[in-house]
Scaffold this active site. Structure first.
Site, PDB file in Angstrom:
ATOM      1  N   GLY A 170       3.813  -0.296  -1.209  1.00 32.59           N
ATOM      2  CA  GLY A 170       3.788  -0.901  -2.534  1.00 32.59           C
ATOM      3  C   GLY A 170       5.149  -0.827  -3.197  1.00 32.59           C
ATOM      4  CB  VAL A 213      -0.921   0.010   1.239  1.00 34.65           C
ATOM      5  CG1 VAL A 213      -1.768   1.274   1.283  1.00 34.65           C
ATOM      6  CG2 VAL A 213      -1.811  -1.225   1.247  1.00 34.65           C
ATOM      7  CB  CYS A 214       0.918   4.336  -0.037  1.00 26.81           C
ATOM      8  SG  CYS A 214       1.542   6.004  -0.255  1.00 26.81           S
ATOM      9  CD  GLN A 215       7.627   4.643   2.621  1.00 25.39           C
ATOM     10  OE1 GLN A 215       6.877   4.635   3.606  1.00 25.39           O
ATOM     11  NE2 GLN A 215       8.859   5.118   2.659  1.00 25.39           N
TER      12      GLN A 215
END
Lengths: 351, 196
Positions: free
Chosen positions: A148, A144-146
């Site tokens: 990811g 998720v986000c960073q």
């Protein structure tokens, strides 16, 4: 035309003040604000990291576990904010077996933790723990986000351990023209910052995020809050988000240094120039099925920054899922609850 | 296994954020009341309300400049334009990386110079926002649309500020200034002198 007369404006102000005064009573009576509602059990611990398993909500969950890797920024309970706003609940209801990494709160003793520690050691150990626990060569991974970006690095370096990869609002190309975070950090002397402060204060990150839209996020939002102060449930929902927004762990200095310089300033991930623990990360090595979920109105990770993955990963089974909403709405909006977990689950269960 | 936070936990809600913005809203209302008064007077007398609008916004901009020079003399107006700075203070940025007492004097001077440039930028965006708001009100009037409430005017003011501030934020000059400002603030610290 300006409709309201001075008397009407005075009345509106008086009404506002009255609601504010009455609202103070609501605030006083709210009690504790709870987040992270689903039952879960710690199954692995290393330093400050805790790996949780969420209690399955079906009799026989899918045999391949899904490990969620959240960002180092902010806290992962955004994925399970409250009863009716929980992506994790949706994934459990769809029959998946969900694990989540809680990174904890880095302190001064963690300033030397590097991205290699986070990716190869922490994520690596969690992945190995689940492979062993579930007797599987490979597991499913969702970043998720960073988180990811970290997951992409891990997957590129250990493709055999990951069966399917899901990336959510994940930056890959950090130099798209609309990337305002890159814009703001471009001239920051990251070495000076880390050498001087050690860990990066979470408050500084908070300020950076809110300063992107200060009149709305730090002004209008609270004026609008007065409108709902008589509704305890609505206020609780608001305060849960507030708690999450301001619950910003400090960032371990060395990891922040590399992420800020290599990813934001020099855009090395998409160029294949990131080096983690002496190994070069080549996204072409991400050959397993990939589902890339992005938000079409994301002001922090612009869609183009995420969708760049299509052009540089090695997967022949690459899919995208576009969500009409923003960076936060993709976790907590009602529409997200209805759309995102079923779509991710269906994609995973088909593979 | 729910995580609990009792007010006023630092990671929870700071009611001062609400009160500060409520005061800003009330200050906004007080600034708008004379405009409404003049507008309705002009309208009643068949006068040029567009000119009245222009004059009011000119006065607002002048007062804004004075408020910046002497915030204590014009606290209500000062509150309107310093919302960004208030935000920074509310979030504790200064506390997070504020230099210690006795910080390097040269570095501190550089920081203050840069901060002055930063404040100039904010002041200009606040003025630009008033220009934009005047323009939007004129456009609405031309289209025969009426602003129905103080809140609608406030929302328009927020929208205009976001637009002009956003333009500044996305400029190359701002990116450079932002970097230099943070670098200068950090330079006030001694290496390894981790702020509390």
């Amino acid at each position: 035309m300006i409709g309201p007369t001075p008397a009407q404006i005075a009345e509106e102000l008086r009404h506002f003040q009255a609601r504010l005064t009455e609202g103070a009573r609501t605030l006083r009576g709210l009690g504790p604000i709870e987040t992270g509602v689903l039952p879960r059990d710690p199954v692995h611990q290393e330093d400050k990291l805790i790996l949780y398993r969420y209690q399955p909500r079906v009799a026989e969950p899918h045999p391949v576990p899904l490990l969620i890797v959240y960002a180092l920024v902010n806290r992962p309970y955004m994925m399970d904010l409250q009863e009716d706003r929980s992506l994790i609940r949706g994934l459990l209801d769809a029959g998946l077996d969900i694990y989540l990494i809680d990174w904890g709160y880095p302190d001064a003793g963690d300033r030397h933790l590097s991205l290699a520690d986070y990716i190869l050691r922490y994520i690596g150990h969690c992945v190995d723990h689940l492979r062993e626990r579930h007797q599987r060569d490979s597991i499913n991974l969702a970043g998720v986000c960073q988180g990811g970006a970290l997951s992409l690095c891990f997957t590129a370096l250990h493709p055999g351990k990951i069966r399917n990869l899901v990336t959510m609002v994940t930056p890959v190309d950090f130099h798209t023209p609309d990337n305002v975070l890159t814009h703001l950090i471009r001239y920051v002397d990251v070495d000076l910052l880390v050498d001087t402060l050690g860990n990066l204060p979470g408050q500084l990150l908070n300020f950076t995020f809110l300063s992107l839209s200060p009149f709305r996020l730090a002004g209008q939002k609270y004026v609008d809050l007065v409108d709902i102060l008589d509704d305890a449930q609505a206020v609780k929902n608001f305060l849960r988000m507030e708690k999450w927004i301001f619950d910003s762990p400090d960032q371990a200095g060395e990891a922040f240094r590399q992420f800020a310089k290599d990813f934001f300033q020099h855009n090395k991930l998409i160029k294949g120039e990131v080096v983690i623990g002496g190994q070069r990360v080549d996204l072409h090595d991400v050959t397993m099925p990939v589902l890339n979920v992005y938000a079409s109105q994301d002001h922090l990770v612009p869609p183009a920054a995420s969708r760049a993955l299509a052009g540089c990963c090695g997967s022949r089974d690459y899919s995208e899922l576009s969500f009409e909403g923003g960076h936060i709405g993709i976790y907590v909006s009602g529409r997200a609850q209805r759309k995102i977990p079923p779509a991710i689950a269906a994609w995973l269960l088909a593979r | 296994m729910a995580e609990r936070t009792d007010l006023p936990d630092p990671s929870g809600f700071d009611i001062e954020l609400l009160l500060k913005q409520a005061r800003t809203y009330l200050a906004f209302g007080q600034q708008i009341q004379p405009l409404s008064e003049r507008f309705h007077e002009t309208l009643g007398q068949g006068g040029d309300w567009g000119e009245a609008l222009r004059q009011h916004f000119e006065q607002l901009k002048t007062a804004l400049t004075r408020a910046v020079d002497d915030p204590n003399g014009h606290p209500d107006l000062a509150r309107l334009w310093t919302v960004t700075l208030d935000t920074a203070a509310s979030l504790g940025v200064s506390a997070a990386i504020a230099p210690p007492v006795g910080a390097n004097a040269g570095a501190w001077r550089v920081y203050q110079q840069l901060q002055s440039q930063y404040l100039d930028g904010l002041r200009q965006t606040a003025r630009d926002a008033l220009d934009l708001m005047e323009q939007r009100l004129n456009e609405r009037a031309t289209a025969g649309a009426t602003v129905e409430s103080l809140r609608e005017l406030y929302d328009l003011w927020v929208e205009c500020n976001e637009e002009t501030y956003g333009r500044m934020l996305r400029s190359l000059d701002y990116a450079m200034l932002n970097g230099r400002l943070l670098n200068a603030l950090v330079s006030c610290h001694v290496r390894g002198d981790v702020p509390t």
